[in-house]
Write a protein that holds these residues in place. Structure first.
Motif, PDB file in Angstrom:
ATOM      1  N   VAL A 100       0.870  -1.170   0.000  1.00 33.56           N
ATOM      2  CA  VAL A 100       0.000   0.000   0.000  1.00 33.56           C
ATOM      3  C   VAL A 100       0.906   1.219   0.000  1.00 33.56           C
ATOM      4  CG1 VAL A 100      -1.769   1.269   1.262  1.00 33.56           C
ATOM      5  CG2 VAL A 100      -1.812  -1.228   1.232  1.00 33.56           C
ATOM      6  N   ARG A 101       0.777   2.068  -0.998  1.00 32.33           N
ATOM      7  CA  ARG A 101       1.637   3.244  -1.120  1.00 32.33           C
ATOM      8  C   ARG A 101       1.085   4.432  -0.343  1.00 32.33           C
ATOM      9  NH1 ARG A 101       6.475   1.535  -2.122  1.00 32.33           N
ATOM     10  NH2 ARG A 101       6.553   0.175  -3.909  1.00 32.33           N
ATOM     11  N   GLU A 102      -0.167   4.766  -0.578  1.00 34.16           N
ATOM     12  CA  GLU A 102      -0.765   5.876   0.155  1.00 34.16           C
ATOM     13  C   GLU A 102      -2.270   5.868  -0.027  1.00 34.16           C
ATOM     14  OE1 GLU A 102      -0.089   9.896  -1.136  1.00 34.16           O
ATOM     15  OE2 GLU A 102       0.236   9.242  -3.186  1.00 34.16           O
ATOM     16  N   ALA A 103      -2.925   6.555   0.861  1.00 34.17           N
ATOM     17  CA  ALA A 103      -4.360   6.804   0.748  1.00 34.17           C
ATOM     18  C   ALA A 103      -4.579   8.257   1.145  1.00 34.17           C
ATOM     19  CB  ALA A 103      -5.152   5.870   1.648  1.00 34.17           C
ATOM     20  N   SER A 104      -5.365   8.942   0.358  1.00 32.64           N
ATOM     21  CA  SER A 104      -5.652  10.343   0.655  1.00 32.64           C
ATOM     22  C   SER A 104      -7.034  10.663   0.116  1.00 32.64           C
ATOM     23  CB  SER A 104      -4.609  11.265   0.021  1.00 32.64           C
ATOM     24  OG  SER A 104      -4.615  11.100  -1.380  1.00 32.64           O
ATOM     25  N   GLY A 105      -7.577  11.776   0.578  1.00 36.54           N
ATOM     26  CA  GLY A 105      -8.902  12.120   0.101  1.00 36.54           C
ATOM     27  C   GLY A 105      -9.361  13.469   0.598  1.00 36.54           C
ATOM     28  N   THR A 106     -10.636  13.728   0.321  1.00 37.98           N
ATOM     29  CA  THR A 106     -11.251  15.000   0.650  1.00 37.98           C
ATOM     30  C   THR A 106     -12.678  14.771   1.130  1.00 37.98           C
ATOM     31  OG1 THR A 106      -9.964  16.063  -1.086  1.00 37.98           O
ATOM     32  CG2 THR A 106     -11.855  17.259  -0.268  1.00 37.98           C
ATOM     33  N   LEU A 107     -13.013  15.394   2.242  1.00 39.82           N
ATOM     34  CA  LEU A 107     -14.399  15.438   2.707  1.00 39.82           C
ATOM     35  C   LEU A 107     -14.946  16.785   2.269  1.00 39.82           C
ATOM     36  CD1 LEU A 107     -16.713  14.216   4.512  1.00 39.82           C
ATOM     37  CD2 LEU A 107     -15.810  15.694   6.306  1.00 39.82           C
ATOM     38  N   ARG A 108     -16.036  16.755   1.503  1.00 38.03           N
ATOM     39  CA  ARG A 108     -16.674  17.994   1.049  1.00 38.03           C
ATOM     40  C   ARG A 108     -17.936  18.183   1.896  1.00 38.03           C
ATOM     41  NH1 ARG A 108     -16.686  20.788  -3.984  1.00 38.03           N
ATOM     42  NH2 ARG A 108     -15.353  19.155  -4.779  1.00 38.03           N
ATOM     43  N   TYR A 109     -17.945  19.300   2.615  1.00 39.12           N
ATOM     44  CA  TYR A 109     -19.102  19.602   3.449  1.00 39.12           C
ATOM     45  C   TYR A 109     -19.145  21.104   3.710  1.00 39.12           C
ATOM     46  CZ  TYR A 109     -22.165  20.081   7.404  1.00 39.12           C
ATOM     47  OH  TYR A 109     -23.177  20.495   8.220  1.00 39.12           O
ATOM     48  N   GLY A 110     -20.312  21.661   3.660  1.00 41.54           N
ATOM     49  CA  GLY A 110     -20.505  23.079   3.967  1.00 41.54           C
ATOM     50  C   GLY A 110     -19.771  24.006   3.024  1.00 41.54           C
ATOM     51  N   GLY A 111     -19.619  23.595   1.778  1.00 40.29           N
ATOM     52  CA  GLY A 111     -18.935  24.428   0.810  1.00 40.29           C
ATOM     53  C   GLY A 111     -17.423  24.445   0.968  1.00 40.29           C
ATOM     54  N   ARG A 112     -16.889  23.577   1.806  1.00 40.81           N
ATOM     55  CA  ARG A 112     -15.446  23.530   2.038  1.00 40.81           C
ATOM     56  C   ARG A 112     -14.906  22.134   1.762  1.00 40.81           C
ATOM     57  NH1 ARG A 112     -13.744  26.909   7.322  1.00 40.81           N
ATOM     58  NH2 ARG A 112     -14.673  28.874   6.697  1.00 40.81           N
ATOM     59  N   LEU A 113     -13.624  22.109   1.476  1.00 43.96           N
ATOM     60  CA  LEU A 113     -12.922  20.839   1.294  1.00 43.96           C
ATOM     61  C   LEU A 113     -12.019  20.620   2.503  1.00 43.96           C
ATOM     62  CD1 LEU A 113     -11.837  21.191  -2.444  1.00 43.96           C
ATOM     63  CD2 LEU A 113     -13.815  19.986  -1.532  1.00 43.96           C
ATOM     64  N   HIS A 114     -12.142  19.452   3.100  1.00 45.40           N
ATOM     65  CA  HIS A 114     -11.328  19.087   4.256  1.00 45.40           C
ATOM     66  C   HIS A 114     -10.481  17.887   3.835  1.00 45.40           C
ATOM     67  CE1 HIS A 114     -13.985  21.711   6.546  1.00 45.40           C
ATOM     68  NE2 HIS A 114     -14.977  21.119   5.899  1.00 45.40           N
ATOM     69  N   ARG A 115      -9.193  18.118   3.637  1.00 44.87           N
ATOM     70  CA  ARG A 115      -8.309  17.092   3.078  1.00 44.87           C
ATOM     71  C   ARG A 115      -7.684  16.231   4.175  1.00 44.87           C
ATOM     72  NH1 ARG A 115      -8.238  18.708  -2.044  1.00 44.87           N
ATOM     73  NH2 ARG A 115      -8.253  20.910  -2.521  1.00 44.87           N
ATOM     74  N   PHE A 116      -7.348  14.990   3.786  1.00 47.42           N
ATOM     75  CA  PHE A 116      -6.610  14.109   4.689  1.00 47.42           C
ATOM     76  C   PHE A 116      -5.656  13.250   3.869  1.00 47.42           C
ATOM     77  CE2 PHE A 116     -10.099  11.414   3.377  1.00 47.42           C
ATOM     78  CZ  PHE A 116      -9.524  10.168   3.256  1.00 47.42           C
ATOM     79  N   ALA A 117      -4.634  12.787   4.512  1.00 52.03           N
ATOM     80  CA  ALA A 117      -3.684  11.849   3.919  1.00 52.03           C
ATOM     81  C   ALA A 117      -3.257  10.884   5.019  1.00 52.03           C
ATOM     82  CB  ALA A 117      -2.469  12.571   3.360  1.00 52.03           C
ATOM     83  N   THR A 118      -2.961   9.685   4.615  1.00 58.15           N
ATOM     84  CA  THR A 118      -2.542   8.701   5.603  1.00 58.15           C
ATOM     85  C   THR A 118      -1.140   9.035   6.092  1.00 58.15           C
ATOM     86  OG1 THR A 118      -1.760   7.299   3.834  1.00 58.15           O
ATOM     87  CG2 THR A 118      -3.946   6.839   4.698  1.00 58.15           C
TER      88      THR A 118
END
Length: 174
Positions: free
Chosen positions: A76-94
């Motif tokens: 597994v190299r990486e996992a990352s993503g974005t939660l979109r809520y309330g007109g904003r993007l909240h990013r995360f990365a492992t």
């Protein structure tokens, strides 16, 4: 000589039906024993659970789930993503601890993820309500994430896992 073409013409429908039956049976056997004939799907992932939503600091805790459906180990190299809520993007990365984790054939890996949220108290309360009781389509938080992996024999090759973007509901009382 005239009897042979007539006899063959009489057997032709029976042979066609027998051939079609053989093809149908072959296709069904291929579906039953899918793992023995070809590689099914690669690495798949989804959000196993929404663990909690804290208020100070505002953070959403998830558990990501990856499963290796290949007959060979992968990294597994990486996992990352974005939660979109309330007109904003909240990013995360492992974190680096997950990177280069070896995932053996037909095994699973769960990994907790913390997504820092930059929301007002009202938006945070609304998000908690939406996660507790369900949410209408117009106010729904959406999660988009991806995971990449490499076959163990060829670490330079990067492949994308098939991800289900569904965000499960937070059960009341957590």
């Amino acid at each position: 000589m005239s009897r042979f073409p007539r006899a063959a013409a009489r057997r032709l429908p029976a042979l066609l039906v027998l051939g079609l039956l053989a093809l149908l049976l072959w296709g069904q056997c291929g579906q039953l024993f899918q793992g023995s004939t070809r590689e099914p799907g690669g690495v798949v992932g989804w959000v196993k659970s929404v663990d909690s939503l804290s208020t100070a600091p505002a953070t959403l805790y998830l558990t990501l789930y990856l499963r290796n459906n290949l007959s060979q180990p992968v990294q597994v190299r990486e996992a990352s993503g974005t939660l979109r809520y309330g007109g904003r993007l909240h990013r995360f990365a492992t974190p680096p601890a997950l990177r280069d984790t070896l995932l053996y054939p037909w095994t699973e890996l769960t990994h907790p993820v913390a997504i820092p949220l930059h929301l007002s108290a009202d938006s945070l309360a609304l998000l908690r309500t939406l996660l507790d009781i369900g949410y209408p389509a117009d106010a729904a938080p959406s999660l988009r994430w991806q995971a990449s992996y490499s076959p163990r024999q060829s670490p330079a090759v990067r492949r994308q896992a098939r991800i289900t973007p569904y965000l499960p509901l937070l059960t009341p009382g957590r």
